[in-house]
Scaffold this motif. Structure first.
Motif, mmCIF file in Angstrom:
data_model
loop_
_atom_site.group_PDB
_atom_site.id
_atom_site.type_symbol
_atom_site.label_atom_id
_atom_site.label_comp_id
_atom_site.label_asym_id
_atom_site.label_seq_id
_atom_site.Cartn_x
_atom_site.Cartn_y
_atom_site.Cartn_z
ATOM 1 N N ALA A 9 0.495 -4.236 2.765
ATOM 2 C CA ALA A 9 -0.938 -3.938 2.744
ATOM 3 C C ALA A 9 -1.660 -4.604 3.912
ATOM 4 O O ALA A 9 -1.188 -5.605 4.476
ATOM 5 C CB ALA A 9 -1.546 -4.419 1.432
ATOM 6 N N GLN A 58 -4.256 3.751 -6.511
ATOM 7 C CA GLN A 58 -4.780 3.948 -5.168
ATOM 8 C C GLN A 58 -5.594 5.238 -5.077
ATOM 9 O O GLN A 58 -6.653 5.270 -4.440
ATOM 10 C CB GLN A 58 -3.636 3.961 -4.157
ATOM 11 C CG GLN A 58 -4.105 3.854 -2.720
ATOM 12 C CD GLN A 58 -3.052 3.254 -1.821
ATOM 13 O OE1 GLN A 58 -2.274 2.396 -2.213
ATOM 14 N NE2 GLN A 58 -3.027 3.718 -0.577
ATOM 15 N N ASP A 99 -9.029 4.798 -6.508
ATOM 16 C CA ASP A 99 -9.547 3.530 -5.994
ATOM 17 C C ASP A 99 -11.048 3.347 -6.238
ATOM 18 O O ASP A 99 -11.516 2.226 -6.402
ATOM 19 C CB ASP A 99 -9.266 3.438 -4.485
ATOM 20 C CG ASP A 99 -9.701 2.120 -3.898
ATOM 21 O OD1 ASP A 99 -9.063 1.091 -4.207
ATOM 22 O OD2 ASP A 99 -10.700 2.094 -3.144
ATOM 23 N N ALA A 101 0.852 -1.185 0.000
ATOM 24 C CA ALA A 101 0.000 0.000 0.000
ATOM 25 C C ALA A 101 0.888 1.235 0.000
ATOM 26 O O ALA A 101 2.022 1.210 0.502
ATOM 27 C CB ALA A 101 -0.911 0.010 1.224
ATOM 28 N N SER A 103 1.045 2.296 -9.026
ATOM 29 C CA SER A 103 0.274 1.944 -7.825
ATOM 30 C C SER A 103 -0.323 3.159 -7.134
ATOM 31 O O SER A 103 -1.396 3.072 -6.529
ATOM 32 C CB SER A 103 1.153 1.161 -6.838
ATOM 33 O OG SER A 103 1.537 -0.077 -7.396
#
Length: 249
Positions: free
Chosen positions: A111, A195, A198, A101, A191
């Motif tokens: 994560a 995120q 999301d 994360a 990533s």
């Protein structure tokens, strides 16, 4: 960490000079460090998962399945560390989208929802390439402390992604979405974009799949589509792709 699929080797035999694999890797995976996800237009290199500097891995120096792409920072941290494949989570064989994360403060962390064993593997992976480190700090000409390097770059891109999300809310068009994907491609950090967006399946699908409705390629090349379901949620464990010690997340 973006899960990737490098595919089969472009040639039937191992590479005599591993550097010759570079064009094929960039063509399939894009000019991004496989570990830190930065776009590296120069000084990107063929990275050996099992290091070429250790004698026990001499037979893997020219092997396609032992190649990823690495920046100077990640490569210099990883160096000649002996990589125990069963104890790390790697983008070519595990679903690293489910394992790590990203925070607005620039951190990369294991994560939530991982098992204790997976948490340990995730931590080992971050330490392997130095992604567990905090920001480097220097003093600018006005005596102010500023953050530099990968950590600061992640914070900067997080801000760009938030601004892009606000722009999309103001102008929810296909053209705006394409512009956002182009910016994401230019900055890297797949990533982080995933995120921040999301709650936007369409945007995430464009980042993953790389195709618009007209069928033109548009997203991050080499992203392992099998690692995401139709709603862009990570699939765990990753469907097996024949690589040793894979599907651990």
């Amino acid at each position: 960490m973006r899960p990737v699929e490098r595919g089969n080797s472009p040639q039937a035999h191992d590479y005599e000079n591993y550097r010759d694999a570079f064009p094929g890797l960039v063509s399939r995976l894009g000019a991004y460090c496989t570990y830190c996800e930065r776009r590296i237009p120069t000084m990107l290199a063929v990275e050996h998962i099992q290091p070429k500097g250790l004698p026990q891995y001499a037979a893997l120096i020219g092997q396609w399945d032992n190649f990823l792409l690495g920046c100077v920072n990640c490569n210099s941290t990883k160096k000649d560390q002996d990589v125990s494949l069963e104890h790390v989570l790697l983008p070519d064989r595990d679903n690293t989208a489910a394992a790590f994360a990203y925070t607005s403060g620039g951190e990369v962390v294991p994560a939530h929802g991982l098992t204790a064993a997976q948490q340990q593997m995730a931590a080992h992976t971050l330490a392997l390439c130095g992604l567990d480190k905090g920001p480097s700090e220097v003093t600018d000409e006005n005596g102010r402390i500023v953050a530099i390097d990968r950590y600061a770059q992640r914070m900067e891109v997080w801000g760009q992604a938030l601004t892009s999300k606000a722009d999309l809310a103001q102008s929810p068009t296909e053209g705006m979405r394409r512009m956002i994907v182009k910016l994401a491609q230019a900055t890297g950090f797949f990533s982080i974009w995933m995120q921040v967006f999301d709650d936007d399946v369409q945007m995430r699908r464009m980042l993953i799949d790389g195709f618009t409705r007209e069928g033109h390629f548009f997203g991050f090349p080499g992203t392992a589509r099998s690692c995401f379901d139709a709603n862009t949620r990570p699939v765990t464990p990753r469907p097996a792709n024949g690589l040793a010690h894979g599907s651990k997340s």
